[in-house]
Motif scaffolding. Sequence first.
Motif, PDB file in Angstrom:
ATOM      1  N   LYS A 109       0.810  -1.354  -0.069  1.00 32.90           N
ATOM      2  CA  LYS A 109       0.078   0.026   0.138  1.00 32.90           C
ATOM      3  C   LYS A 109       0.836   1.285  -0.094  1.00 32.90           C
ATOM      4  N   GLY A 110       0.314   2.194  -0.747  1.00 35.84           N
ATOM      5  CA  GLY A 110       1.209   3.496  -0.817  1.00 35.84           C
ATOM      6  C   GLY A 110       0.739   4.129   0.596  1.00 35.84           C
ATOM      7  N   HIS A 114      -3.121   3.575  -1.654  1.00 31.90           N
ATOM      8  CA  HIS A 114      -3.256   3.225  -2.984  1.00 31.90           C
ATOM      9  C   HIS A 114      -2.626   1.655  -3.087  1.00 31.90           C
ATOM     10  N   ARG A 115      -3.333   0.716  -3.559  1.00 27.02           N
ATOM     11  CA  ARG A 115      -2.946  -0.788  -3.469  1.00 27.02           C
ATOM     12  C   ARG A 115      -1.993  -1.348  -4.678  1.00 27.02           C
ATOM     13  N   TRP A 116      -0.908  -1.740  -4.562  1.00 31.09           N
ATOM     14  CA  TRP A 116      -0.301  -2.410  -5.305  1.00 31.09           C
ATOM     15  C   TRP A 116      -0.073  -3.935  -5.326  1.00 31.09           C
ATOM     16  N   THR A 117       0.303  -4.541  -6.583  1.00 33.11           N
ATOM     17  CA  THR A 117       0.680  -5.818  -6.454  1.00 33.11           C
ATOM     18  C   THR A 117       1.731  -6.118  -7.358  1.00 33.11           C
ATOM     19  N   ILE A 398       3.115   5.907  -3.905  1.00 32.12           N
ATOM     20  CA  ILE A 398       4.494   4.897  -3.871  1.00 32.12           C
ATOM     21  C   ILE A 398       4.438   4.304  -2.398  1.00 32.12           C
ATOM     22  N   PRO A 399       4.606   2.963  -2.161  1.00 35.73           N
ATOM     23  CA  PRO A 399       4.981   2.510  -0.866  1.00 35.73           C
ATOM     24  C   PRO A 399       6.137   3.176  -0.094  1.00 35.73           C
ATOM     25  N   THR A 408      15.263  -3.326   3.087  1.00 37.39           N
ATOM     26  CA  THR A 408      15.861  -2.667   1.967  1.00 37.39           C
ATOM     27  C   THR A 408      14.924  -1.525   1.462  1.00 37.39           C
ATOM     28  N   PRO A 409      15.384  -0.145   1.231  1.00 38.67           N
ATOM     29  CA  PRO A 409      14.552   0.873   0.559  1.00 38.67           C
ATOM     30  C   PRO A 409      14.297   0.570  -0.850  1.00 38.67           C
TER      31      PRO A 409
END
Length: 417
Positions: A109-110, A114-117, A398-399, A408-409
């Motif tokens: 999630k950002g 906002h959801r990301w996969t 952006i997450p 790790t970034p």
Amino acid sequence: MSKRYLTQAELQAEAKKIMEGEDTDDEEIQLSGSENEEDIVEVEDVDSDDGNSEGENIPTSQSNQSANQSGRRAISVLDSDDESDDNLPLSSIADHLRYIIVPKNPLMKGKNGHRWTTIEPHRQKRVPTQNIIHFVPGSKGPASLLLTPVSCFKHFFTDNILDKIVLHTNEQIVVKSASYAEKTLTISKTCKEEVIALIGLLIFSGAMKNNHLNAKKMFDPIISGNIYRATMSCDRFLFLLDCLRFDDKQTRIERKKLDPFAPIRDIWDEFIAICRSSYTPSSYTTLDEQLLSFRGRCAFRMFIPNKPAKYGIKLVMLCDVPTKYMIDAEPYLGKGTKTNGLPLSTYYIKKLTMSIHGSNRNVTMDNWFTSISVADEILQAPYKLTLVGTVRKNKAEIPPGNVGNSSTPARNIYFLF
């Protein structure tokens, strides 16, 4: 510390560490890129409409065009403080496209939810018809019947455009010649044929890379050949450039209050309309910026220290990827840019892609233009366009910081959504 490219073994090791949730040393995985961050500063009328920086290099037009075939928008998140991804070498981008790191956690999630996969969904259906597009680029309409360079030139520089230039240039010649004691042919009025010759010399000087020379060297037969001298004298060339005008100077002040681009607006709009109507773009286009070298007096002149020209007028252009044809263009006018309440980057996207709305074409752009909200919006009617671009890491979608369960970034991680 000097920067270098990662070897294949190092990339695989870093991918394994991220998948297993282990820490990595930031200094060991620095990517090769530009160490100099480029800034754009307006000489006059500085404006920041939507909070996005104007400091972009002129980006390349190559990108992930294949993302359009699946109907998704491919987004690259760059972990860099540079304002543009254009400083990243193409070889480095190509290397990272081959080694896409998939975080351990498939869902993220950002900062705004906002959801990301990171896992591409399994598709059993056929590719939708709207995502199967194929446009053959080429001239259309009257332009498709043009066979000679002269006919092509006259198609874009119409008699109406040339008549306006001749009329207003002669008005300025009358004013300038009044200060000369002796009336010679050098300061005489011009005609349509001579204006065509003048524009032809300017185009020729650019094609032959002579446009960086001063007039005396351009007209020196030893340095530049005899073409310039065979067309007109050096003094006449300089006099015409000094008197060249594109609008009525008597009404310019009033028109500039409404439009800073008034001195050339009428001719510019007519020329761009011809560009749009004379060509069918391919399936892939690119939205870019270009700095047109100019050191004269101009309220919206830009200064970009890392550019060879450094000073100039910034043009935002929509171009065809295979042929590099300019489909549409709009100057950046600083405070005079009327965006109708839209963020500046969104305004340029919607305005310059107007001629390809509803065609399902793909538009490639850099991170000054790209945002998640714009990508969602132009995918819908009436725009119906797909987008390939990079997103700045400080965007709310952006997450934050970590990827999955790893400490790790995020670095150069490519998401599909």
